[in-house]
Design a protein around this motif. Structure first.
Motif, PDB file in Angstrom:
ATOM      1  N   PRO A   6      -7.245   9.742   8.888  1.00 33.06           N
ATOM      2  CA  PRO A   6      -7.343   8.441   7.658  1.00 33.06           C
ATOM      3  C   PRO A   6      -9.067   8.741   7.268  1.00 33.06           C
ATOM      4  O   PRO A   6      -9.588   9.148   7.283  1.00 33.06           O
ATOM      5  CB  PRO A   6      -8.007   7.192   8.978  1.00 33.06           C
ATOM      6  CG  PRO A   6      -7.829   7.571  10.694  1.00 33.06           C
ATOM      7  CD  PRO A   6      -7.575   9.595  10.372  1.00 33.06           C
ATOM      8  N   VAL A   7      -8.632   8.311   5.987  1.00 36.46           N
ATOM      9  CA  VAL A   7      -9.529   8.337   4.976  1.00 36.46           C
ATOM     10  C   VAL A   7      -9.493   7.065   4.399  1.00 36.46           C
ATOM     11  O   VAL A   7      -8.909   6.488   4.169  1.00 36.46           O
ATOM     12  CB  VAL A   7      -8.582   9.089   3.720  1.00 36.46           C
ATOM     13  CG1 VAL A   7      -9.965   9.261   2.402  1.00 36.46           C
ATOM     14  CG2 VAL A   7      -8.947  10.548   3.721  1.00 36.46           C
ATOM     15  N   LYS A  12     -13.893  -0.648   6.128  1.00 41.16           N
ATOM     16  CA  LYS A  12     -13.233  -1.126   4.793  1.00 41.16           C
ATOM     17  C   LYS A  12     -11.810   0.017   4.907  1.00 41.16           C
ATOM     18  O   LYS A  12     -12.337   1.570   4.400  1.00 41.16           O
ATOM     19  CB  LYS A  12     -13.700  -1.339   3.205  1.00 41.16           C
ATOM     20  CG  LYS A  12     -14.212  -2.648   3.473  1.00 41.16           C
ATOM     21  CD  LYS A  12     -14.768  -3.181   1.453  1.00 41.16           C
ATOM     22  CE  LYS A  12     -15.152  -4.301   1.616  1.00 41.16           C
ATOM     23  NZ  LYS A  12     -15.405  -4.343   0.425  1.00 41.16           N
ATOM     24  N   ALA A  13     -10.521  -0.268   5.052  1.00 42.92           N
ATOM     25  CA  ALA A  13      -9.774   0.553   4.671  1.00 42.92           C
ATOM     26  C   ALA A  13      -9.040   1.043   3.596  1.00 42.92           C
ATOM     27  O   ALA A  13      -9.864   0.563   2.547  1.00 42.92           O
ATOM     28  CB  ALA A  13      -8.609   0.477   5.008  1.00 42.92           C
ATOM     29  N   ALA A  14      -8.523   2.231   2.883  1.00 45.30           N
ATOM     30  CA  ALA A  14      -8.729   2.654   1.592  1.00 45.30           C
ATOM     31  C   ALA A  14      -7.854   1.390   0.695  1.00 45.30           C
ATOM     32  O   ALA A  14      -7.975   1.329  -0.301  1.00 45.30           O
ATOM     33  CB  ALA A  14      -7.824   3.677   1.919  1.00 45.30           C
ATOM     34  N   ASP A  15      -7.223   0.646   1.727  1.00 44.34           N
ATOM     35  CA  ASP A  15      -6.637  -0.607   0.828  1.00 44.34           C
ATOM     36  C   ASP A  15      -7.078  -1.445   0.503  1.00 44.34           C
ATOM     37  O   ASP A  15      -7.172  -2.675  -0.262  1.00 44.34           O
ATOM     38  CB  ASP A  15      -5.178  -0.739   1.310  1.00 44.34           C
ATOM     39  CG  ASP A  15      -5.657  -1.274   3.256  1.00 44.34           C
ATOM     40  OD1 ASP A  15      -6.893  -1.717   3.196  1.00 44.34           O
ATOM     41  OD2 ASP A  15      -3.806  -1.241   3.586  1.00 44.34           O
ATOM     42  N   ASP A  23      -9.908   6.089  -7.803  1.00 46.73           N
ATOM     43  CA  ASP A  23     -10.262   5.462  -6.602  1.00 46.73           C
ATOM     44  C   ASP A  23      -9.511   5.512  -5.326  1.00 46.73           C
ATOM     45  O   ASP A  23      -9.385   6.611  -5.595  1.00 46.73           O
ATOM     46  CB  ASP A  23      -9.565   3.856  -7.687  1.00 46.73           C
ATOM     47  CG  ASP A  23      -7.891   4.038  -8.137  1.00 46.73           C
ATOM     48  OD1 ASP A  23      -7.534   5.482  -7.260  1.00 46.73           O
ATOM     49  OD2 ASP A  23      -7.236   4.100  -9.103  1.00 46.73           O
ATOM     50  N   ALA A  24      -9.665   4.381  -4.587  1.00 47.03           N
ATOM     51  CA  ALA A  24      -8.626   5.095  -3.512  1.00 47.03           C
ATOM     52  C   ALA A  24      -7.396   5.603  -3.434  1.00 47.03           C
ATOM     53  O   ALA A  24      -7.204   6.590  -2.711  1.00 47.03           O
ATOM     54  CB  ALA A  24      -8.564   3.794  -2.782  1.00 47.03           C
ATOM     55  N   ALA A  25      -6.187   5.528  -4.750  1.00 47.27           N
ATOM     56  CA  ALA A  25      -4.796   6.062  -4.668  1.00 47.27           C
ATOM     57  C   ALA A  25      -5.316   7.510  -5.101  1.00 47.27           C
ATOM     58  O   ALA A  25      -4.667   8.291  -4.680  1.00 47.27           O
ATOM     59  CB  ALA A  25      -4.346   4.800  -5.312  1.00 47.27           C
TER      60      ALA A  25
END
Length: 159
Positions: free
Chosen positions: A91-92, A10-13, A74-76
């Motif tokens: 990439p994170v 899963k990507a951060a978004d 969270d991701a943000a």
């Protein structure tokens, strides 16, 4: 053994990201945290990423909150911290579990391919690192205490 580049994560978004996009590259895969004593390693990871990126090297970070709740955001928040504090350009990905019943399949494969001390599969703490060759094979596992700059020679051998 499955090639690491065969996995989806899963990507951060929240979208699905294929590690196929990294086929043919040397990878350093790391479980990270923003509030850990090892967090300053982001600086060394970014340095390696910038030094070797044009030669086919990538750092892939996977935030994890399983060790001392040291990745609470969270991701943000995580992306903002990495960018503003360490100028991270690698990439994170989305926050994951690396141990236990909800462990991400990528980390299950990494742990199976490169067990820790005395054959232990469990990841002991944040900033455990896995070096992957251009064929998607796990070459080495490094303890959280191993500084990114101490991995430089191993990376160069694979490039």
């Amino acid at each position: 053994m499955t090639a690491i580049t065969d996995f989806e994560v899963k990507a951060a978004d929240g979208s699905v990201a294929s590690l196929e996009n990294y086929r043919g590259k040397v990878l350093l895969i790391v479980n990270t945290a923003s509030k850990c004593g090892f967090t300053p390693q982001y600086e060394g990871l970014e340095s390696l990423h910038r030094e070797f990126g044009d030669r086919g090297f990538e750092v892939l970070a996977f935030p994890c909150n399983q060790f001392g709740a040291q990745e609470p955001g969270d991701a943000a928040e995580i992306a903002n911290f990495c960018s503003l504090t360490y100028d991270v350009t690698f990439p994170v990905f989305a926050k994951i579990d690396v141990n236990g019943p909800q462990a991400d399949p990528l980390f299950e494969e990494l742990k199976a391919a490169a067990p820790g001390l005395l054959g232990s599969k469990a990841i002991k703490w944040n900033f455990t690192k896995f070096l992957v060759d251009r064929e998607g094979r796990v070459v080495s596992r490094y303890a959280p205490t191993t500084k990114p700059e101490d991995i430089r020679k191993d990376i160069e051998k694979l490039l």
